[in-house]
Write a protein that holds these residues in place. Structure first.
Motif, short mmCIF file in Angstrom:
data_model
loop_
_atom_site.label_atom_id
_atom_site.label_comp_id
_atom_site.label_asym_id
_atom_site.label_seq_id
_atom_site.Cartn_x
_atom_site.Cartn_y
_atom_site.Cartn_z
N GLN A 1 -86.09 42.90 -60.02
CA GLN A 1 -86.10 41.80 -60.85
C GLN A 1 -87.47 41.71 -61.68
OE1 GLN A 1 -83.95 38.26 -60.97
NE2 GLN A 1 -82.55 40.06 -60.66
N GLU B 1 -80.79 36.40 -53.62
CA GLU B 1 -80.35 36.53 -55.09
C GLU B 1 -81.20 35.48 -55.87
OE1 GLU B 1 -78.34 35.23 -52.68
OE2 GLU B 1 -76.98 36.91 -52.19
N ASN B 2 -81.56 35.74 -57.07
CA ASN B 2 -82.40 34.84 -57.99
C ASN B 2 -81.78 33.86 -58.26
OD1 ASN B 2 -83.88 33.99 -60.16
ND2 ASN B 2 -84.35 35.88 -60.78
N GLY C 1 -78.19 32.17 -54.62
CA GLY C 1 -79.57 32.28 -54.44
C GLY C 1 -80.16 30.72 -54.76
N TRP D 1 -91.99 30.84 -49.83
CA TRP D 1 -91.53 31.62 -50.46
C TRP D 1 -92.94 32.74 -51.02
CZ3 TRP D 1 -87.07 32.99 -51.34
CH2 TRP D 1 -85.70 32.18 -51.05
N ARG E 1 -92.82 36.49 -50.07
CA ARG E 1 -92.85 37.34 -51.30
C ARG E 1 -93.55 38.69 -51.04
NH1 ARG E 1 -96.71 35.24 -55.83
NH2 ARG E 1 -98.20 36.22 -54.26
N VAL F 1 -85.53 40.57 -54.48
CA VAL F 1 -84.80 39.76 -55.33
C VAL F 1 -83.68 40.50 -56.24
CG1 VAL F 1 -84.69 37.74 -57.20
CG2 VAL F 1 -86.77 38.01 -55.74
N ASN G 1 -89.30 31.22 -60.09
CA ASN G 1 -89.36 32.73 -60.99
C ASN G 1 -90.83 33.18 -61.14
OD1 ASN G 1 -87.16 34.41 -61.91
ND2 ASN G 1 -86.02 32.46 -61.70
N VAL H 1 -90.97 36.26 -58.83
CA VAL H 1 -90.57 37.43 -59.75
C VAL H 1 -91.86 37.82 -60.29
CG1 VAL H 1 -89.28 38.19 -61.60
CG2 VAL H 1 -88.29 36.67 -59.99
#
Lengths: 510, 338
Positions: free
Chosen positions: A203, B155-156, B163, B183, B187, B193, B330, B334
């Motif tokens: 991602q 899942e995002n 997700g 998180w 992470r 993800v 995100n 991410v």
């Protein structure tokens, strides 16, 4: 004469207006009250934009670097199965992203055949990009190199030019416009890509299109999505305009005695051929083989599931939608390609369907034509929208290479412009037209057009069926999805062979 | 000439539509019912059912909101408790009720009629854990420990409702800041993800060629694994990992759309979804539990442990804060910013 070039433009222009410009404008209008450019100062958005640009450019460079030598070998050497290989090379285009990802992971994943785990590394990301984009470049390169007049190569050799020098001075100028248009397409695909790179690279490597998708589909934040979509459109448009200017400057009519292929002779040539084939197989065909190999291990019970009406319907739908889309694409592509020869803007507009954010397009169409949103006509128009640029591109390249004397002679002899087009220009462009149609067919059976639009269960194509089964847990679902993917490949291969069936009086056409 | 043919076409269209009324049903892409049940409904009510699939549930809802001035459907199925407040606030739903059956206690969905419910939770690969001789994590915090590095795929929430549900459960359990602290820790412990459920389950989950033995999925997935096994198996290869703060109750329902046509047929469809035939049939089609109390549960569900507890934020909080949570998630996970 000009009138006969401009009139056909009206059809694709009207189509683009109805299918792209108006829906996008409608969507932007819906969100314009909240437009705020401050969004672009957000470091997160900047990072996404920079990454989208960077990976698209990197893929272009890599595809050119690897693809051009492959194309040269395929264009110059004759070998058994060459024609089949060129067809096979289009199969990555047909594969649903998720299945392609599974194929790649079966090779280089945690339990891959290769024994090394490349999942979540940049290597696999680049590999994924090459899998989809190398075929585009190789096909374009082969087409271009086949246009090089044999006499010029012979002259260069007689004058003592080295093969290297011959390439740069004789072949490169001819192939350049073909490569430019393929690179333009690769860039646009990667820039707005949503697919394999993300799946394989993780991602972190999401493109700006993923951001737009989230903003529109999940948050209904049309203001921010509009700003990003316009920016993406501006980037895509600059690239397409740049390409159009470049190609117009480069295009020159070629003579009609193209260079002939010869079997590889001697060890160096054979080695070269073998190396090129190996690289191509590694990049484009191995993941497909891995899928087929896994699928063939399916149990008898799963094989039996292929015989259900569900699968028969999906196959019939795939055939129906693909042929309807191809018919429309042929008409639009011919008109657009033919008309675009003189107009720079029209030439760039060939790529418009790939410049606009697909999710914005889907939602814009919904807003603009709510009453038709679940009609089969809109679906077919959407398929054709993403397929016809390939036809237009083929026509454009072929028209540029037409010797002007032939249609001129026909006109002098009293043929009407239409007759001269139909009897002289069109037959000369036919091979390129067929190639364009084959790529268009690949797009129409693939997943590009379907995922974002409203759909109906009775419209399920093979691709939708594959995704349906991959939406549920269980080994039987997985195996059936893989088997269906093989069926899709087989179907596509048959379609490619039928579309590019060699013509009797064009022995070299392929 | 042109006018004449347009007129003829219009007439033809009119006569066609007069033949059978059409009920337009908007659903998410996972909607699936036995075909004979649908045929039965059409016959009994004299309407033709047009099922329109609008993508993932969130995407489908946004399509309905955008077209509310010219509704593209008469009924919607698949709006769940993460979205119902948003749908109500947008004013696209007409009041809907059904007299059929009594609803299960937990299947609360104000503004719509509950049809089914299920749980988003962690699944694990039994064979992997047996081979690695690793004890199962007992809490979500264990997943942040070095022993469980690189084991989890989620899942995002920006592209997957699965997700999203899992992220919402962590927030309901720990509060926003507590959840994001967790998180951040997972992470840094090698969280993977994926875009959506299919990608996570079929390319990342160790059972299907990936490297992650723990995946965010549904509590019914182990049962589906048995149902869709190649040969008849008596034990699922996967199982639920029911951890506190890692279970989200999802309730899906049906509602009439404002401005929709065929209100009678639409109401009949609502009742149809609550009928015993559909409530029984949906279980092994959509892998959800029936919302009508007393429906016989398919025996294959014995392979899936049903969670006793779950953690959901309030409907109002999910409506007002979800977008901000997803965006924060995100950035944190991410982009890896802090």
């Amino acid at each position: 004469m000009n009138r006969y070039r401009t009139l056909p433009a009206l059809l694709p222009l009207a189509f683009l207006l109805l299918m792209v410009a108006a829906p996008l404008a409608r969507l932007l209008q819906e969100g314009h009250a909240g437009f705020n450019l401050a969004l672009l100062q957000d470091s997160y958005i900047q990072w996404r934009l920079a990454w989208s640009l960077g990976q698209a450019l990197a893929t272009c460079a890599l595809a050119l670097f690897i693809g051009l030598p492959m194309a040269w070998v395929l264009a110059r050497f004759d070998f058994a199965g060459r024609r089949l290989l060129l067809r096979l090379l289009m199969l990555p285009f047909v594969m649903p992203t998720l299945v392609a990802g599974m194929g790649v992971l079966a090779l280089f994943g945690p339990h891959g055949v290769a024994g090394i785990n490349l999942q979540d590394t940049p290597w696999l990301l680049l590999y994924g990009n090459l899998f989809y984009n190398l075929p585009l470049l190789v096909r374009a390169g082969v087409d271009g190199l086949e246009q090089v007049p044999a006499s010029r190569l012979a002259v260069a050799r007689t004058l003592g030019a080295s093969p290297w020098r011959t390439f740069w001075r004789v072949e490169w100028p001819v192939v350049r416009p073909w490569l430019a248009s393929a690179l333009c397409l690769v860039f646009l695909y990667c820039f707005s890509g949503f697919g394999l790179a993300l799946l394989l690279g993780g991602q972190r490597y999401a493109t700006v299109e993923v951001e737009i998708y989230t903003l529109v589909a999940y948050e209904l934040n049309l203001a921010d999505a509009g700003v990003l979509a316009l920016l993406a459109l501006a980037v895509g448009a600059s690239v397409a305009l740049g390409y159009a200017a470049l190609e117009r400057g480069l295009a020159r009519p070629q003579r009609l005695a193209p260079t002939l292929r010869q079997p590889a002779q001697g060890w160096p040539q054979r080695l070269l051929l073998a190396a090129a084939l190996a690289v191509l197989a590694l990049c484009c065909l191995l993941p497909l083989l891995a899928i087929a190999w896994r699928a063939l291990q399916a149990d008898a019970a799963v094989w039996a599931m292929l015989a259900t009406p569900e699968v028969a319907d999906a196959l019939a739908n795939t055939l129906r939608f693909a042929s309807a889309a191809l018919g429309l694409s042929l008409l639009l592509g011919l008109c657009h390609g033919w008309a675009a020869q003189r107009w720079l803007a029209l030439r760039a507009l060939v790529f418009l369907p790939f410049m606009v954010s697909p999710v914005c397009l889907a939602f814009g169409l919904l807003l603009l034509y709510p009453q038709y949103s679940a009609s089969v006509w809109l679906l077919i128009a959407a398929y054709a929208l993403l397929a016809y640029p390939f036809v237009a591109k083929g026509v454009l390249s072929a028209a540029a290479a037409l010797p002007p004397q032939l249609p001129q002679a026909a006109r002098t002899l009293g043929a009407t412009p239409w007759r001269s087009f139909y009897r002289v220009s069109l037959p000369l462009m036919r091979p390129a037209l067929r190639r364009g149609l084959a790529f268009a067919a690949a797009t129409a059976v693939g997943e590009f057009a379907v995922s974002l639009f409203l759909s109906r269960p009775e419209w399920a194509t093979l691709t939708t069926l594959i995704y349906q089964h991959l939406g549920r847990p269980g080994a039987a679902n997985l195996q059936l999805a893989l088997l269906l993917s093989c069926l899709l490949m087989l179907f596509a291969l048959l379609a490619f062979v039928a579309i590019e069936w060699p013509e009797k009086n064009h022995a070299r056409a392929d | 000439m042109l006018k004449k043919s347009v007129l003829l076409l219009a007439l033809a269209g009119l006569s066609l539509s007069a033949l059978a009324a059409e009920l337009r049903v908007m659903t998410h892409s996972s909607f699936s019912l036995p075909k004979d049940r649908i045929a039965e409904f059409e016959k009994q009510n004299g309407v033709k059912l047009s099922i329109i699939k609008g993508g993932d549930a969130g995407e489908m809802l946004n399509k309905l909101i955008l077209t509310r001035a010219n509704p593209i459907a008469d009924v919607v199925y698949g709006i769940d408790n993460t979205l119902i407040a948003k749908a109500s606030a947008a004013g696209i739903l007409a009041p809907t009720s059904s007299k059929v059956g009594r609803t299960e206690k937990d299947a609360v969905l104000p503004g719509a009629v509950a049809v089914d419910y299920g749980y988003v939770t962690l699944n694990y690969d039994k064979a992997w854990f047996a081979k690695a001789k690793l004890p199962l994590p007992a809490t979500l915090d264990d997943l942040a420990k070095p022993a469980y590095k690189d084991l989890l795929v989620v899942e995002n929430p920006a592209t997957s409702s699965t997700g999203l549900a899992f992220m919402l459960a962590t927030i309901a359990d720990r509060g926003e800041d507590g959840a994001f602290k967790w998180w951040e820790k997972v992470r840094d412990n090698g969280l993977k993800v994926s875009k959506g459920w299919s990608e996570a389950y079929y390319t990342d989950f160790s059972r299907n060629g990936g490297s992650r033995p723990i995946v965010v999925s549904y509590a019914s997935s182990p049962a589906a694994e048995v149902f869709y096994s190649k040969e008849k198996i008596s034990e699922s290869p996967t199982a639920n990992l029911l951890l506190k703060g890692g279970v989200f109750l999802q309730v899906e329902g049906v509602a009439l759309l404002k401005g929709g046509k065929e209100p009678q047929a639409a109401q009949a469809f609502v009742d149809f979804l609550r009928s015993d035939g559909v409530q029984t049939g949906l279980q092994t089609k959509m892998w959800m539990y029936p919302a009508v109390a007393g429906t016989v549960i398919d025996p294959v569900f014995a392979h899936a442990q049903k969670p006793a507890k779950f953690s959901n934020p309030s409907l109002a909080a999910m409506n007002s804060k979800t977008a901000a949570w997803v965006s924060r998630w995100n950035r944190l996970v991410v982009k890896q910013a802090n």
